[in-house]
Every structure is written in structure tokens, then in C-alpha cells.
Scaffold this motif. Sequence first.
Motif, PDB file in Angstrom:
ATOM      1  N   PHE A  67      39.333  32.570  37.989  1.00  0.00           N
ATOM      2  CA  PHE A  67      39.251  33.283  36.715  1.00  0.00           C
ATOM      3  C   PHE A  67      37.902  33.988  36.672  1.00  0.00           C
ATOM      4  O   PHE A  67      36.868  33.338  36.796  1.00  0.00           O
ATOM      5  CB  PHE A  67      39.323  32.320  35.531  1.00  0.00           C
ATOM      6  CG  PHE A  67      40.639  31.646  35.318  1.00  0.00           C
ATOM      7  CD1 PHE A  67      41.555  32.151  34.403  1.00  0.00           C
ATOM      8  CD2 PHE A  67      40.960  30.489  36.016  1.00  0.00           C
ATOM      9  CE1 PHE A  67      42.770  31.507  34.183  1.00  0.00           C
ATOM     10  CE2 PHE A  67      42.168  29.846  35.808  1.00  0.00           C
ATOM     11  CZ  PHE A  67      43.075  30.359  34.887  1.00  0.00           C
ATOM     12  N   GLN A  68      37.922  35.284  36.480  1.00  0.00           N
ATOM     13  CA  GLN A  68      36.688  36.046  36.270  1.00  0.00           C
ATOM     14  C   GLN A  68      36.625  36.428  34.799  1.00  0.00           C
ATOM     15  O   GLN A  68      37.597  36.927  34.243  1.00  0.00           O
ATOM     16  CB  GLN A  68      36.687  37.314  37.133  1.00  0.00           C
ATOM     17  CG  GLN A  68      35.485  38.218  36.925  1.00  0.00           C
ATOM     18  CD  GLN A  68      35.683  39.600  37.523  1.00  0.00           C
ATOM     19  OE1 GLN A  68      36.512  40.367  37.052  1.00  0.00           O
ATOM     20  NE2 GLN A  68      34.938  39.910  38.570  1.00  0.00           N
ATOM     21  N   VAL A  69      35.475  36.183  34.150  1.00  0.00           N
ATOM     22  CA  VAL A  69      35.334  36.486  32.724  1.00  0.00           C
ATOM     23  C   VAL A  69      34.418  37.691  32.549  1.00  0.00           C
ATOM     24  O   VAL A  69      33.300  37.726  33.070  1.00  0.00           O
ATOM     25  CB  VAL A  69      34.769  35.281  31.946  1.00  0.00           C
ATOM     26  CG1 VAL A  69      34.727  35.605  30.446  1.00  0.00           C
ATOM     27  CG2 VAL A  69      35.621  34.036  32.188  1.00  0.00           C
ATOM     28  N   MET A  70      34.897  38.698  31.805  1.00  0.00           N
ATOM     29  CA  MET A  70      34.121  39.892  31.492  1.00  0.00           C
ATOM     30  C   MET A  70      34.219  40.133  29.991  1.00  0.00           C
ATOM     31  O   MET A  70      34.899  39.383  29.274  1.00  0.00           O
ATOM     32  CB  MET A  70      34.645  41.092  32.295  1.00  0.00           C
ATOM     33  CG  MET A  70      34.597  40.876  33.798  1.00  0.00           C
ATOM     34  SD  MET A  70      35.134  42.313  34.773  1.00  0.00           S
ATOM     35  CE  MET A  70      33.725  43.420  34.524  1.00  0.00           C
ATOM     36  N   SER A  71      33.555  41.195  29.504  1.00  0.00           N
ATOM     37  CA  SER A  71      33.550  41.410  28.055  1.00  0.00           C
ATOM     38  C   SER A  71      33.681  42.885  27.697  1.00  0.00           C
ATOM     39  O   SER A  71      33.439  43.770  28.522  1.00  0.00           O
ATOM     40  CB  SER A  71      32.271  40.841  27.427  1.00  0.00           C
ATOM     41  OG  SER A  71      31.147  41.582  27.829  1.00  0.00           O
ATOM     42  N   HIS A  72      34.027  43.127  26.433  1.00  0.00           N
ATOM     43  CA  HIS A  72      34.249  44.485  25.924  1.00  0.00           C
ATOM     44  C   HIS A  72      33.003  45.352  25.995  1.00  0.00           C
ATOM     45  O   HIS A  72      33.110  46.583  26.097  1.00  0.00           O
ATOM     46  CB  HIS A  72      34.703  44.429  24.455  1.00  0.00           C
ATOM     47  CG  HIS A  72      36.057  43.818  24.272  1.00  0.00           C
ATOM     48  ND1 HIS A  72      36.697  43.809  23.053  1.00  0.00           N
ATOM     49  CD2 HIS A  72      36.894  43.201  25.127  1.00  0.00           C
ATOM     50  CE1 HIS A  72      37.868  43.210  23.167  1.00  0.00           C
ATOM     51  NE2 HIS A  72      38.002  42.819  24.423  1.00  0.00           N
ATOM     52  N   ASP A  73      31.827  44.722  25.892  1.00  0.00           N
ATOM     53  CA  ASP A  73      30.612  45.530  25.816  1.00  0.00           C
ATOM     54  C   ASP A  73      30.072  45.942  27.185  1.00  0.00           C
ATOM     55  O   ASP A  73      29.016  46.575  27.277  1.00  0.00           O
ATOM     56  CB  ASP A  73      29.518  44.800  25.014  1.00  0.00           C
ATOM     57  CG  ASP A  73      29.268  43.386  25.515  1.00  0.00           C
ATOM     58  OD1 ASP A  73      29.802  43.019  26.585  1.00  0.00           O
ATOM     59  OD2 ASP A  73      28.540  42.643  24.823  1.00  0.00           O
ATOM     60  N   GLN A  74      30.795  45.610  28.252  1.00  0.00           N
ATOM     61  CA  GLN A  74      30.396  46.089  29.566  1.00  0.00           C
ATOM     62  C   GLN A  74      30.886  47.522  29.761  1.00  0.00           C
ATOM     63  O   GLN A  74      31.847  47.972  29.122  1.00  0.00           O
ATOM     64  CB  GLN A  74      30.961  45.183  30.658  1.00  0.00           C
ATOM     65  CG  GLN A  74      30.361  43.785  30.660  1.00  0.00           C
ATOM     66  CD  GLN A  74      30.913  42.914  31.774  1.00  0.00           C
ATOM     67  OE1 GLN A  74      31.562  41.912  31.538  1.00  0.00           O
ATOM     68  NE2 GLN A  74      30.646  43.302  33.015  1.00  0.00           N
ATOM     69  N   HIS A  75      30.225  48.247  30.671  1.00  0.00           N
ATOM     70  CA  HIS A  75      30.594  49.641  30.917  1.00  0.00           C
ATOM     71  C   HIS A  75      31.936  49.687  31.642  1.00  0.00           C
ATOM     72  O   HIS A  75      32.231  48.831  32.496  1.00  0.00           O
ATOM     73  CB  HIS A  75      29.520  50.326  31.766  1.00  0.00           C
ATOM     74  CG  HIS A  75      29.645  51.816  31.766  1.00  0.00           C
ATOM     75  ND1 HIS A  75      30.475  52.496  32.646  1.00  0.00           N
ATOM     76  CD2 HIS A  75      29.047  52.765  30.982  1.00  0.00           C
ATOM     77  CE1 HIS A  75      30.382  53.790  32.412  1.00  0.00           C
ATOM     78  NE2 HIS A  75      29.529  53.988  31.403  1.00  0.00           N
ATOM     79  N   PRO A  76      32.796  50.657  31.327  1.00  0.00           N
ATOM     80  CA  PRO A  76      34.111  50.743  31.984  1.00  0.00           C
ATOM     81  C   PRO A  76      34.043  50.732  33.505  1.00  0.00           C
ATOM     82  O   PRO A  76      34.960  50.218  34.165  1.00  0.00           O
ATOM     83  CB  PRO A  76      34.667  52.073  31.455  1.00  0.00           C
ATOM     84  CG  PRO A  76      34.029  52.231  30.109  1.00  0.00           C
ATOM     85  CD  PRO A  76      32.647  51.660  30.260  1.00  0.00           C
ATOM     86  N   THR A  77      32.976  51.269  34.088  1.00  0.00           N
ATOM     87  CA  THR A  77      32.879  51.279  35.553  1.00  0.00           C
ATOM     88  C   THR A  77      32.727  49.870  36.128  1.00  0.00           C
ATOM     89  O   THR A  77      33.021  49.649  37.306  1.00  0.00           O
ATOM     90  CB  THR A  77      31.689  52.145  36.013  1.00  0.00           C
ATOM     91  OG1 THR A  77      30.480  51.664  35.393  1.00  0.00           O
ATOM     92  CG2 THR A  77      31.908  53.608  35.622  1.00  0.00           C
ATOM     93  N   ASP A  78      32.278  48.904  35.290  1.00  0.00           N
ATOM     94  CA  ASP A  78      32.151  47.525  35.766  1.00  0.00           C
ATOM     95  C   ASP A  78      33.509  46.914  36.099  1.00  0.00           C
ATOM     96  O   ASP A  78      33.584  45.924  36.835  1.00  0.00           O
ATOM     97  CB  ASP A  78      31.469  46.653  34.701  1.00  0.00           C
ATOM     98  CG  ASP A  78      30.015  47.025  34.480  1.00  0.00           C
ATOM     99  OD1 ASP A  78      29.454  47.735  35.338  1.00  0.00           O
ATOM    100  OD2 ASP A  78      29.447  46.609  33.453  1.00  0.00           O
ATOM    101  N   PHE A  79      34.568  47.503  35.540  1.00  0.00           N
ATOM    102  CA  PHE A  79      35.915  46.955  35.726  1.00  0.00           C
ATOM    103  C   PHE A  79      36.655  47.611  36.900  1.00  0.00           C
ATOM    104  O   PHE A  79      37.787  47.260  37.194  1.00  0.00           O
ATOM    105  CB  PHE A  79      36.735  47.152  34.448  1.00  0.00           C
ATOM    106  CG  PHE A  79      36.165  46.430  33.255  1.00  0.00           C
ATOM    107  CD1 PHE A  79      36.628  45.178  32.895  1.00  0.00           C
ATOM    108  CD2 PHE A  79      35.159  46.997  32.491  1.00  0.00           C
ATOM    109  CE1 PHE A  79      36.102  44.504  31.801  1.00  0.00           C
ATOM    110  CE2 PHE A  79      34.611  46.342  31.398  1.00  0.00           C
ATOM    111  CZ  PHE A  79      35.090  45.090  31.050  1.00  0.00           C
ATOM    112  N   GLU A  80      36.007  48.562  37.554  1.00  0.00           N
ATOM    113  CA  GLU A  80      36.693  49.369  38.554  1.00  0.00           C
ATOM    114  C   GLU A  80      36.539  48.824  39.972  1.00  0.00           C
ATOM    115  O   GLU A  80      36.259  49.557  40.914  1.00  0.00           O
ATOM    116  CB  GLU A  80      36.197  50.815  38.488  1.00  0.00           C
ATOM    117  CG  GLU A  80      36.540  51.502  37.168  1.00  0.00           C
ATOM    118  CD  GLU A  80      35.976  52.909  37.066  1.00  0.00           C
ATOM    119  OE1 GLU A  80      35.199  53.306  37.981  1.00  0.00           O
ATOM    120  OE2 GLU A  80      36.286  53.610  36.088  1.00  0.00           O
ATOM    121  N   SER A  81      36.729  47.526  40.126  1.00  0.00           N
ATOM    122  CA  SER A  81      36.694  46.935  41.460  1.00  0.00           C
ATOM    123  C   SER A  81      37.581  45.698  41.490  1.00  0.00           C
ATOM    124  O   SER A  81      37.771  45.027  40.472  1.00  0.00           O
ATOM    125  CB  SER A  81      35.262  46.550  41.855  1.00  0.00           C
ATOM    126  OG  SER A  81      34.736  45.586  40.965  1.00  0.00           O
TER     127      SER A  81
END
Length: 271
Positions: free
Chosen positions: A181-195
Motif C-alpha cells: 500500500f502506498q499512501v499519497m495525498s491531495h496536496d501533492q503535485h499531480p506529477t508526483d502521481f505519474e509513475s
Amino acid sequence: MTDSLTTLSDEALLSELTDATAWSEEDRQINQLCYYEPVSDRARKIHRSEATILGIGGGNRSSKTETALVDLVICATGVIPESLKADFPRSKLHGPCKIRIVCESLTVTMHQVILDKLHWQHWDGVTSPDDPHPKGHWGWIPKFCLLDGSWEKSWSDKYRTLKVLYRNPDQLDEVIGLSSFQVMSHDQHPTDFESGKFQHILMDEPPSHAIFKANRARILGVDGGRLILAMTWPDNPAIPVEWILDEIYEKGIPGPKKDPRIDWLTLVTTE
């Protein structure tokens, strides 16, 4: 066994019953997932859904996040609750798998909401677990699915990643591999999700459209890849949700525009 119990003294019988009760309570704590029951028939439909994109709407405390998390824990561990043995689609069990959870905040929501609902030692309820009729549950990830049975060895605060054992759904003694499980958040930049590639991604409450699109790309080309959005419709008109109406809601509800790859299900707090 019955004959042996009848020969016990009252004190010995009471001791046996006390031990059995303690064992039952401990088993429920370390294996809470096995005792899980959907809060309603609507919630059961969420577990039955095999849609590529699943939208879950509902008011506060309607169990939308809870139900989605349980669904993901089943996929990550291979452990199917007794109440879902006849309902849970085997097509969703192709672990070990990679899962991403996108919460509202790493400082407020990650530990207090998401991880607490997963940690077997944490009680989440409106009454105490010692109450004669407790209302709540322990964390959903079974202790025997953690690395060496340890939350500390399984969770990395540095990488915000939880690793769990994926077990053979038909033979739980057999460990097949590691899910994460990887946990991320809404306030991260959209490019952080592109991998990365993920079998399952849960977005808890509406992220930006850019984050949604970045996450949707992560499940493309993955066998059985799924994207889940669990949300309460915002009261604030400044929060843009038109894209949810266009891309998920209208295509997910029954009707002429229904897309077979998309489901929208609504949970009701009073249920």
C-alpha cells in the motif's frame, strides 16, 4: 468434549469458559477481517463490483471509506471474510498486488483515519471494545499478514508504504508474495502521481481532476486494474466536481448512458 465438561467443578468450568472467551476476543482482534460483515446490502454491492472505475457516494459515516478499504485489504491479503465467501469475485484476486491510497492529508488523515483503520491493534468504534455489545472494529489487516506479525516491520513512515503478505485464498497457510500500500495525498503535485503501475487505487474524497487523470493512467494495461473514488458531495460550490458527474457518476448509474466498465453506488448513513 461435552462429557469432559460435565465432570468439571463449577470453578474449573468457569475457568474454561473464561479462557474460551478470552481466546475468542483475541482472535477477533488479530483476525478482524475474517469477522467483517458489510454494513448494508448497498455495501455488499461494492464488494461484488468488478468495474474498472468505481464511484462510491455517501454522507459522513456512511462507511464509504471503510467499505473501500476492506475491499482493498481482501485484494492485498487474499483473505476473504466469511460473510463474503459466496459474493467476492475471484477475478479481483490476482495478488500479490500494488495499491495506492490517496487521502486528503498526510498530516491529518493518513495516520488518524487510513492507517488506524488498518492497524490490528487499533480499535475504531463508538463504544469501547470492552462494552458488552461493542460497536466498532479492530484494524482490518490480519496480524498474520504482516511481516513477522509486526506492524513496525511492515510500515515505512519514510516511504509511506505498508507491505503485507498475500496468501493463497484457498490455502491461507501458503504465502504467495508481498502486496504493498502506498499512501499519497491531495496536496501533492499531480506529477508526483505519474509513475508506477497499480492494480488498485483508492481516492478518498475528490482530488483535483489532474490527480484523477494521473491515477487513471497508472491502472491502464494492468490486469484487473481498478480505480475507486469514495466521496461525500461537497457543500462548497467552489470545489469543482463537474468532471466527476461527467466521467463517473452519469456513466456509472443505471440507465441509457451506463458504461459497463463504470459503477456508481451510493451508501446511506442511516443504514
